[in-house]
Write a protein that holds these residues in place. Structure first.
Motif, PDB file in Angstrom:
ATOM      1  N   SER A 336       0.824  -1.219   0.000  1.00 14.57           N
ATOM      2  CA  SER A 336       0.000   0.000   0.000  1.00 14.57           C
ATOM      3  C   SER A 336       0.856   1.268   0.000  1.00 14.57           C
ATOM      4  O   SER A 336       0.405   2.333  -0.437  1.00 14.57           O
ATOM      5  CB  SER A 336      -0.933   0.000   1.215  1.00 14.57           C
ATOM      6  N   LEU A 337       2.089   1.171   0.503  1.00 11.39           N
ATOM      7  CA  LEU A 337       2.978   2.336   0.548  1.00 11.39           C
ATOM      8  C   LEU A 337       3.815   2.505  -0.722  1.00 11.39           C
ATOM      9  O   LEU A 337       4.545   3.495  -0.835  1.00 11.39           O
ATOM     10  CB  LEU A 337       3.918   2.226   1.760  1.00 11.39           C
ATOM     11  N   GLU A 338       3.707   1.568  -1.648  1.00 11.87           N
ATOM     12  CA  GLU A 338       4.531   1.651  -2.856  1.00 11.87           C
ATOM     13  C   GLU A 338       4.263   2.924  -3.667  1.00 11.87           C
ATOM     14  O   GLU A 338       5.219   3.587  -4.095  1.00 11.87           O
ATOM     15  CB  GLU A 338       4.325   0.417  -3.736  1.00 11.87           C
ATOM     16  N   PRO A 339       2.988   3.327  -3.914  1.00 10.11           N
ATOM     17  CA  PRO A 339       2.756   4.560  -4.676  1.00 10.11           C
ATOM     18  C   PRO A 339       3.396   5.791  -4.021  1.00 10.11           C
ATOM     19  O   PRO A 339       4.027   6.605  -4.697  1.00 10.11           O
ATOM     20  CB  PRO A 339       1.236   4.670  -4.724  1.00 10.11           C
ATOM     21  N   ALA A 340       3.223   5.933  -2.694  1.00  9.04           N
ATOM     22  CA  ALA A 340       3.803   7.087  -1.997  1.00  9.04           C
ATOM     23  C   ALA A 340       5.322   7.089  -2.116  1.00  9.04           C
ATOM     24  O   ALA A 340       5.951   8.142  -2.312  1.00  9.04           O
ATOM     25  CB  ALA A 340       3.378   7.069  -0.529  1.00  9.04           C
ATOM     26  N   TYR A 341       5.925   5.913  -2.011  1.00 10.11           N
ATOM     27  CA  TYR A 341       7.379   5.798  -2.138  1.00 10.11           C
ATOM     28  C   TYR A 341       7.836   6.211  -3.533  1.00 10.11           C
ATOM     29  O   TYR A 341       8.797   6.983  -3.681  1.00 10.11           O
ATOM     30  CB  TYR A 341       7.801   4.354  -1.850  1.00 10.11           C
ATOM     31  N   GLU A 342       7.163   5.714  -4.556  1.00 11.39           N
ATOM     32  CA  GLU A 342       7.551   6.018  -5.939  1.00 11.39           C
ATOM     33  C   GLU A 342       7.364   7.497  -6.260  1.00 11.39           C
ATOM     34  O   GLU A 342       8.197   8.106  -6.935  1.00 11.39           O
ATOM     35  CB  GLU A 342       6.741   5.153  -6.910  1.00 11.39           C
ATOM     36  N   TYR A 343       6.269   8.097  -5.776  1.00 11.09           N
ATOM     37  CA  TYR A 343       6.033   9.520  -6.020  1.00 11.09           C
ATOM     38  C   TYR A 343       7.124  10.374  -5.357  1.00 11.09           C
ATOM     39  O   TYR A 343       7.633  11.323  -5.950  1.00 11.09           O
ATOM     40  CB  TYR A 343       4.657   9.939  -5.487  1.00 11.09           C
ATOM     41  N   THR A 344       7.459  10.013  -4.117  1.00  9.86           N
ATOM     42  CA  THR A 344       8.494  10.760  -3.395  1.00  9.86           C
ATOM     43  C   THR A 344       9.836  10.657  -4.098  1.00  9.86           C
ATOM     44  O   THR A 344      10.561  11.654  -4.269  1.00  9.86           O
ATOM     45  CB  THR A 344       8.624  10.232  -1.957  1.00  9.86           C
ATOM     46  N   LEU A 345      10.164   9.454  -4.533  1.00 17.81           N
ATOM     47  CA  LEU A 345      11.446   9.234  -5.204  1.00 17.81           C
ATOM     48  C   LEU A 345      11.500   9.987  -6.527  1.00 17.81           C
ATOM     49  O   LEU A 345      12.516  10.611  -6.870  1.00 17.81           O
ATOM     50  CB  LEU A 345      11.642   7.736  -5.449  1.00 17.81           C
ATOM     51  N   ALA A 346      10.410   9.949  -7.278  1.00 17.88           N
ATOM     52  CA  ALA A 346      10.368  10.630  -8.571  1.00 17.88           C
ATOM     53  C   ALA A 346      10.518  12.139  -8.417  1.00 17.88           C
ATOM     54  O   ALA A 346      11.272  12.787  -9.150  1.00 17.88           O
ATOM     55  CB  ALA A 346       9.067  10.298  -9.296  1.00 17.88           C
ATOM     56  N   ALA A 347       9.806  12.704  -7.445  1.00 21.24           N
ATOM     57  CA  ALA A 347       9.873  14.151  -7.242  1.00 21.24           C
ATOM     58  C   ALA A 347      11.250  14.583  -6.765  1.00 21.24           C
ATOM     59  O   ALA A 347      11.810  15.578  -7.248  1.00 21.24           O
ATOM     60  CB  ALA A 347       8.802  14.576  -6.235  1.00 21.24           C
ATOM     61  N   SER A 348      11.823  13.841  -5.828  1.00 20.37           N
ATOM     62  CA  SER A 348      13.129  14.229  -5.282  1.00 20.37           C
ATOM     63  C   SER A 348      14.232  14.090  -6.316  1.00 20.37           C
ATOM     64  O   SER A 348      15.163  14.907  -6.357  1.00 20.37           O
ATOM     65  CB  SER A 348      13.459  13.369  -4.055  1.00 20.37           C
ATOM     66  N   ALA A 349      14.144  13.082  -7.165  1.00 22.45           N
ATOM     67  CA  ALA A 349      15.196  12.876  -8.166  1.00 22.45           C
ATOM     68  C   ALA A 349      15.092  13.866  -9.322  1.00 22.45           C
ATOM     69  O   ALA A 349      16.094  14.432  -9.765  1.00 22.45           O
ATOM     70  CB  ALA A 349      15.126  11.443  -8.698  1.00 22.45           C
ATOM     71  N   SER A 350      13.890  14.104  -9.804  1.00 22.55           N
ATOM     72  CA  SER A 350      13.735  14.922 -11.011  1.00 22.55           C
ATOM     73  C   SER A 350      13.837  16.418 -10.739  1.00 22.55           C
ATOM     74  O   SER A 350      14.214  17.190 -11.631  1.00 22.55           O
ATOM     75  CB  SER A 350      12.394  14.617 -11.678  1.00 22.55           C
ATOM     76  N   PHE A 351      13.507  16.858  -9.511  1.00 22.49           N
ATOM     77  CA  PHE A 351      13.562  18.283  -9.198  1.00 22.49           C
ATOM     78  C   PHE A 351      14.869  18.692  -8.520  1.00 22.49           C
ATOM     79  O   PHE A 351      14.979  19.816  -8.023  1.00 22.49           O
ATOM     80  CB  PHE A 351      12.375  18.676  -8.310  1.00 22.49           C
ATOM     81  N   GLN A 352      15.849  17.797  -8.498  1.00 27.27           N
ATOM     82  CA  GLN A 352      17.137  18.138  -7.912  1.00 27.27           C
ATOM     83  C   GLN A 352      17.776  19.321  -8.625  1.00 27.27           C
ATOM     84  O   GLN A 352      18.309  20.235  -7.992  1.00 27.27           O
ATOM     85  CB  GLN A 352      18.083  16.929  -7.973  1.00 27.27           C
ATOM     86  N   GLY A 353      17.711  19.305  -9.953  1.00 29.50           N
ATOM     87  CA  GLY A 353      18.318  20.388 -10.722  1.00 29.50           C
ATOM     88  C   GLY A 353      17.697  21.736 -10.402  1.00 29.50           C
ATOM     89  O   GLY A 353      18.399  22.751 -10.324  1.00 29.50           O
ATOM     90  N   LEU A 354      16.379  21.755 -10.202  1.00 26.37           N
ATOM     91  CA  LEU A 354      15.703  23.002  -9.847  1.00 26.37           C
ATOM     92  C   LEU A 354      16.209  23.514  -8.505  1.00 26.37           C
ATOM     93  O   LEU A 354      16.463  24.717  -8.343  1.00 26.37           O
ATOM     94  CB  LEU A 354      14.190  22.768  -9.789  1.00 26.37           C
ATOM     95  N   CYS A 355      16.356  22.625  -7.537  1.00 27.92           N
ATOM     96  CA  CYS A 355      16.852  23.031  -6.217  1.00 27.92           C
ATOM     97  C   CYS A 355      18.287  23.533  -6.298  1.00 27.92           C
ATOM     98  O   CYS A 355      18.655  24.493  -5.608  1.00 27.92           O
ATOM     99  CB  CYS A 355      16.753  21.859  -5.247  1.00 27.92           C
ATOM    100  N   VAL A 356      19.114  22.902  -7.131  1.00 27.06           N
ATOM    101  CA  VAL A 356      20.492  23.363  -7.323  1.00 27.06           C
ATOM    102  C   VAL A 356      20.494  24.787  -7.865  1.00 27.06           C
ATOM    103  O   VAL A 356      21.234  25.663  -7.385  1.00 27.06           O
ATOM    104  CB  VAL A 356      21.252  22.422  -8.284  1.00 27.06           C
ATOM    105  N   ALA A 357      19.655  25.039  -8.873  1.00 21.65           N
ATOM    106  CA  ALA A 357      19.589  26.375  -9.475  1.00 21.65           C
ATOM    107  C   ALA A 357      19.085  27.418  -8.477  1.00 21.65           C
ATOM    108  O   ALA A 357      19.597  28.540  -8.423  1.00 21.65           O
ATOM    109  CB  ALA A 357      18.690  26.338 -10.706  1.00 21.65           C
ATOM    110  N   ILE A 358      18.096  27.055  -7.674  1.00 20.66           N
ATOM    111  CA  ILE A 358      17.542  28.008  -6.705  1.00 20.66           C
ATOM    112  C   ILE A 358      18.569  28.364  -5.638  1.00 20.66           C
ATOM    113  O   ILE A 358      18.801  29.538  -5.329  1.00 20.66           O
ATOM    114  CB  ILE A 358      16.266  27.428  -6.063  1.00 20.66           C
ATOM    115  N   LEU A 359      19.220  27.335  -5.072  1.00 20.34           N
ATOM    116  CA  LEU A 359      20.122  27.564  -3.952  1.00 20.34           C
ATOM    117  C   LEU A 359      21.411  28.260  -4.363  1.00 20.34           C
ATOM    118  O   LEU A 359      21.929  29.110  -3.635  1.00 20.34           O
ATOM    119  CB  LEU A 359      20.434  26.231  -3.262  1.00 20.34           C
TER     120      LEU A 359
END
Length: 408
Positions: A336-359
């Protein structure tokens, strides 16, 4: 869901290979000629065995079809007269793959892929914008900004390659099945720049650490050493990884599947993160000592740029490591926790570049000041013989240009 067994005139190479394998298997299977049966056949997706009349054959669902669950089974009916069942509408031999689709899982996977693609696009735009800004202002050209620009470049290329992967490999199972050389090269180059992301983050920490601990070290020499850290070490690691997989024949399906040689990539990344954590902890110690020993001496205090860079690196460090922090807690498939895990992983991995640019760019005090100055220059239109215009012009000229070393 069904697949008609009519043969196409121009089959894709991987379909022809599947057909050949099926024919080899059927040639070695001898049915009972005294009983009526349906002859084994290949329907374009799966190989169906010789099946007694009046029974149903089952085969595992094709793993290379997006949305199919390989643990499920498709079926095909053999009629009482020894012929394969035909669909009443099309009149063609029919294979039933309706049970192969796990609709909930398919919907979840599609959403995860959408998050990845959206995140990589947004991050790529932010990173390219940051590179343009840092390259445009001459006053921002200094060793510290050079390190930032290399970090942005690494993330930009990596995000672009991930977008290629999600556009041309993930939605096209035939690409991974054919296992072309271009697909394998994409995997290797993508993981090289993925490694460079972590090693340029290590370079950021090493740069700050060196400025505080070794105050008399030449920054130009340090940057040249950081090129070796950020670009050289990942090249060495990916060469070893590629050589081992080729040597042991672990080169199937565009190298998508997890390999025992993935440790060659994992260990250096974990080592770089551990080393960066050490640098950050030591930076905290040195900063506290300097701030405690020189409360009234501004010259003995660390510069504002060093403190800002440390904050950015410290904030970014957990984000870059979230994938490895979460890996031990990956739920079992279907949990039951698999969707939440996958969503969290996808968001954290794909938006890393945005966070690098912001910081490192959009929240960088120097960059913000330069942007404000440029905006004021573009929007300000002095009138001829205006006292106000003359006064502002005088103030601007006496202030001097803002440089990368100013404490803005």
């Amino acid at each position: 869901m069904a697949y008609n067994s009519s043969t196409e005139e121009h089959e894709q190479p991987f379909v022809s290979l599947l057909r050949q394998r099926c024919e080899q298997v059927l040639n070695f299977s001898e049915p009972n000629h005294n009983a009526q049966y349906c002859s084994g056949t290949f329907d374009g997706w799966a190989c169906w065995p010789n099946t007694p009349a009046g029974s149903r054959a089952f085969v595992p669902c094709p793993y290379f079809i997006t949305g199919f669950d390989p643990s499920r089974f498709g079926h095909k009916d053999c009629t009482e007269n020894g012929t394969w069942y035909r669909h009443p509408v099309s009149g063609k031999v029919w294979s039933n793959y309706s049970d192969c689709i796990n609709l909930e899982d398919l919907e979840m996977r599609q959403k995860v892929n959408s998050i990845y693609e959206t995140g990589y696009v947004v991050s790529l735009i932010a990173l390219i914008s940051s590179l343009v800004i840092l390259s445009y202002f001459k006053s921002l050209r200094c060793p510290r900004i050079t390190v930032h620009k290399n970090l942005f470049t690494s993330f930009s290329i990596n995000n672009f390659l991930w977008l290629l992967w999600y556009q041309f490999v993930i939605p096209n199972p035939s690409v991974s099945f054919e296992n072309g050389i271009s697909c394998q090269i994409l995997h290797v180059v993508l993981h090289y720049f993925l490694l460079s992301n972590y090693f340029w983050m290590l370079a950021e920490g090493l740069y700050l650490h060196t400025l505080l601990v070794c105050a008399f070290f030449s920054e130009d020499k340090l940057v040249r050493c950081l090129y070796l850290v950020g670009w050289g070490f990942p090249l060495l690691i990916i060469s070893v990884y590629t050589g081992l997989r080729i040597k042991h024949g672990d080169t199937e399906e565009c190298w998508i599947n997890d390999s025992k040689f993935s440790t060659v990539l994992l260990l250096p990344v974990c080592f770089s993160m551990a080393l960066n954590l050490f640098f950050l902890c030591n930076i905290v110690r040195v900063l506290l000592i300097k701030l405690r020993n020189a409360p009234g001496n501004a010259n003995s205090r660390p510069s504002r740029q060093v403190i800002q860079g440390f904050r950015a690196t410290l904030l970014l460090f957990p984000l870059l490591g979230v994938h490895y922090f979460l890996t031990p807690f990956r739920p079992e498939p279907g949990h039951s926790l698999e969707p939440a895990y996958e969503y969290t992983l996808a968001a954290s991995a794909s938006f890393q570049g945005l966070c690098v640019a912001i910081l490192f760019c959009f929240c960088n005090g120097e960059v913000v000041a330069q942007m404000k100055r440029r905006w004021a220059y573009v929007t300000f239109r002095p009138r001829t013989n205006s006292y106000t215009a003359t006064t502002v012009s005088f103030i601007r000229s006496t202030a001097g240009p803002l440089t990368c070393e100013d404490n803005v």
